[in-house]
Design a protein around this motif. Structure first.
Motif, short mmCIF file in Angstrom:
data_model
loop_
_atom_site.label_atom_id
_atom_site.label_comp_id
_atom_site.label_asym_id
_atom_site.label_seq_id
_atom_site.Cartn_x
_atom_site.Cartn_y
_atom_site.Cartn_z
N ARG B 10 30.05 34.64 44.47
CA ARG B 10 31.36 35.15 44.87
C ARG B 10 32.08 34.09 45.71
O ARG B 10 31.52 33.05 46.02
CB ARG B 10 31.21 36.43 45.68
N THR B 11 33.31 34.36 46.07
CA THR B 11 33.97 33.63 47.15
C THR B 11 34.26 34.64 48.25
O THR B 11 34.10 35.85 48.04
CB THR B 11 35.30 33.00 46.70
N TRP B 12 34.71 34.16 49.39
CA TRP B 12 34.99 35.10 50.47
C TRP B 12 36.17 36.01 50.14
O TRP B 12 36.24 37.12 50.64
CB TRP B 12 35.26 34.36 51.79
N SER B 13 37.06 35.55 49.23
CA SER B 13 38.31 36.29 49.04
C SER B 13 38.46 36.96 47.68
O SER B 13 39.32 37.83 47.52
CB SER B 13 39.50 35.35 49.25
N SER B 14 37.68 36.58 46.67
CA SER B 14 37.96 37.06 45.31
C SER B 14 37.87 38.58 45.19
O SER B 14 36.82 39.19 45.40
CB SER B 14 36.97 36.45 44.31
N ASP B 32 21.22 39.33 46.61
CA ASP B 32 21.56 38.15 47.40
C ASP B 32 22.96 37.69 47.03
O ASP B 32 23.44 37.96 45.93
CB ASP B 32 20.56 37.02 47.10
N THR B 33 23.57 37.00 47.97
CA THR B 33 24.94 36.53 47.75
C THR B 33 24.98 35.02 47.82
O THR B 33 24.36 34.42 48.69
CB THR B 33 25.86 37.10 48.84
N VAL B 34 25.69 34.42 46.86
CA VAL B 34 25.93 32.97 46.90
C VAL B 34 27.43 32.78 47.07
O VAL B 34 28.21 33.21 46.20
CB VAL B 34 25.45 32.29 45.61
N TYR B 35 27.83 32.18 48.18
CA TYR B 35 29.25 31.92 48.40
C TYR B 35 29.64 30.59 47.76
O TYR B 35 29.04 29.56 48.06
CB TYR B 35 29.58 31.92 49.89
N VAL B 51 32.02 28.95 30.51
CA VAL B 51 33.29 29.21 29.81
C VAL B 51 34.45 29.27 30.80
O VAL B 51 35.43 28.55 30.68
CB VAL B 51 33.21 30.51 28.99
N HIS B 52 34.33 30.13 31.80
CA HIS B 52 35.46 30.32 32.73
C HIS B 52 35.28 29.57 34.04
O HIS B 52 36.25 29.35 34.76
CB HIS B 52 35.64 31.81 33.02
N LYS B 53 34.04 29.22 34.38
CA LYS B 53 33.76 28.48 35.63
C LYS B 53 34.32 29.21 36.85
O LYS B 53 34.90 28.61 37.75
CB LYS B 53 34.32 27.05 35.55
N LYS B 54 34.21 30.54 36.83
CA LYS B 54 34.81 31.36 37.89
C LYS B 54 33.78 32.33 38.45
O LYS B 54 32.75 32.61 37.83
CB LYS B 54 35.96 32.20 37.30
N VAL B 55 34.12 32.87 39.62
CA VAL B 55 33.36 34.00 40.15
C VAL B 55 34.07 35.28 39.75
O VAL B 55 35.27 35.23 39.46
CB VAL B 55 33.25 33.95 41.70
N PRO B 56 33.39 36.42 39.72
CA PRO B 56 31.98 36.60 40.01
C PRO B 56 31.08 36.29 38.83
O PRO B 56 31.49 36.37 37.68
CB PRO B 56 31.90 38.11 40.31
N VAL B 57 29.85 35.90 39.18
CA VAL B 57 28.76 35.91 38.21
C VAL B 57 27.67 36.79 38.81
O VAL B 57 27.36 36.66 40.00
CB VAL B 57 28.20 34.49 37.95
N LEU B 58 27.13 37.67 38.00
CA LEU B 58 25.95 38.44 38.40
C LEU B 58 24.75 37.81 37.72
O LEU B 58 24.76 37.62 36.50
CB LEU B 58 26.08 39.90 37.99
#
Lengths: 225, 225
Positions: B10-14, B32-35, B51-58
């Motif tokens: 994740r990011t702090w804001s997404s 667990d969380t990966v920032y 593909v998207h290189k974005k968060v979130p990923v589970l």
């Protein structure tokens, strides 16, 4: 089941509506068809899809369902024979991912990025579309269909690619997918198009060519290209 | 279950990642969380979401799932306690429809149509955003949450609206939702925000205001507004 009302609101050309037609036919569900003219939408279409005012709409025993990917999931849950989604949750997630990728990325990168552009503006967009197709190419490795040995939700969602891409290529005089660059996708286009229920329901090719040539001309004129 | 690996990138804001955090916490799933810092993406993020290189990923037992709405469905299928989707196929279809509507229409009409515009350009876009909010208003009639008596998938998907809309309003100095125009939505914002798991996981308000003010400034400068 004989008393069931199953009705699909479609147009002659919509690839989104075609997904629903294919799904119902693959599952052997009988249905009625309502052909819409989007330049003169019927009161029923506006009633059943007040948000988007678009086809397809599936009407099932009086209840409307809109958005083609949502309809495919509904069809799969309602008529479980000939499943469109796998059973395993991770495989289901991957199918939903690729179907969404097709609509969100592949389709716009080809239609708005290439078909509706030309010259330098088009050239700039080609790498993005090619990258998207390359992701599909890799996803197909070792598989006959995106769904594996049988057609699944992703195949139906990307079905437009198997027919319309060739039409876009003809309209533009530009080849995007060939055996050398995308052997898996080229093979998939063949396999998918060979399935009788898929093949029998394509819209007339000449009419689609005329339609997309006109759409392209209008889009280029609007963009001043 | 103790041996299970559940990790959220994740990011702090997404707000998209937040949906996944909420869903797992509502279901009592430990993770667990990966920032991630999107200006310097980790090799793992690029590996798991090429593909998207974005968060979130589970990441679940080594398998990545991407796209927040796809992840919510996966979470609901994998951990069925505290269901996010109803059981009835038509109600499930409606939930999927509104979640998609939120992402495809409501979010862009507010962020790109209003937050990232000003003056005449902004005024022209306001009716579209208001129309989209009116559809949500009607969908909420007679219900506490979009999911009914309990929070469901649509509530999580539209959760950004309950917090970020107020932030956008503050950044722009423009009120979009009030008790008079959208009584149901205003009530929902209250009800949703009162749920402890929702409230406890909002990103810091001051940081979000600074972030969106900067985003807005950059967008306006880019558009020459």
């Amino acid at each position: 089941m004989a008393e069931e009302e199953v009705k699909v609101f479609r147009t002659w050309s919509s690839p989104f509506a075609l997904r629903v037609i294919w799904a119902l036919k693959l599952k052997g569900v009988e249905f009625d068809t309502v052909y819409e003219d989007l330049s003169n939408k019927s009161p029923l279409l506006l009633k059943y899809n007040p948000v988007h005012k678009k086809v397809p709409v599936l009407l099932h025993n009086g209840k409307p369902i809109c958005e083609s990917l949502v309809i495919l999931e509904y069809v799969d849950e309602t008529w479980p024979q000939v499943p469109l989604l796998p059973q395993d949750p991770h495989e289901r997630a991957m199918a939903r991912f690729w179907a969404k990728f097709g609509d969100d990325k592949v389709l716009p990168s080809i239609v708005y990025g290439i078909l509706f552009k030309q010259g330098k503006e088009q050239e700039e967009e080609i790498p993005k579309a090619m990258e998207n197709l390359q992701f599909l190419e890799e996803e197909l490795k070792g598989k006959k269909f995106f769904g594996g040995e049988e057609i699944g939700l992703v195949d139906l969602a990307l079905g437009w690619l198997a027919y319309e891409l060739g039409i876009f290529e003809e309209v533009m005089g530009l080849k995007l997918i060939d055996q050398q660059k995308f052997p898996q996708l080229a093979q998939w286009i063949q396999e998918f198009s060979n399935v009788p229920i898929i093949q029998e329901n394509w819209p007339p090719r000449d009419k689609l060519i005329a339609k997309f040539a006109a759409c392209r001309e209008a889009a280029l004129a609007k963009a001043g290209l």
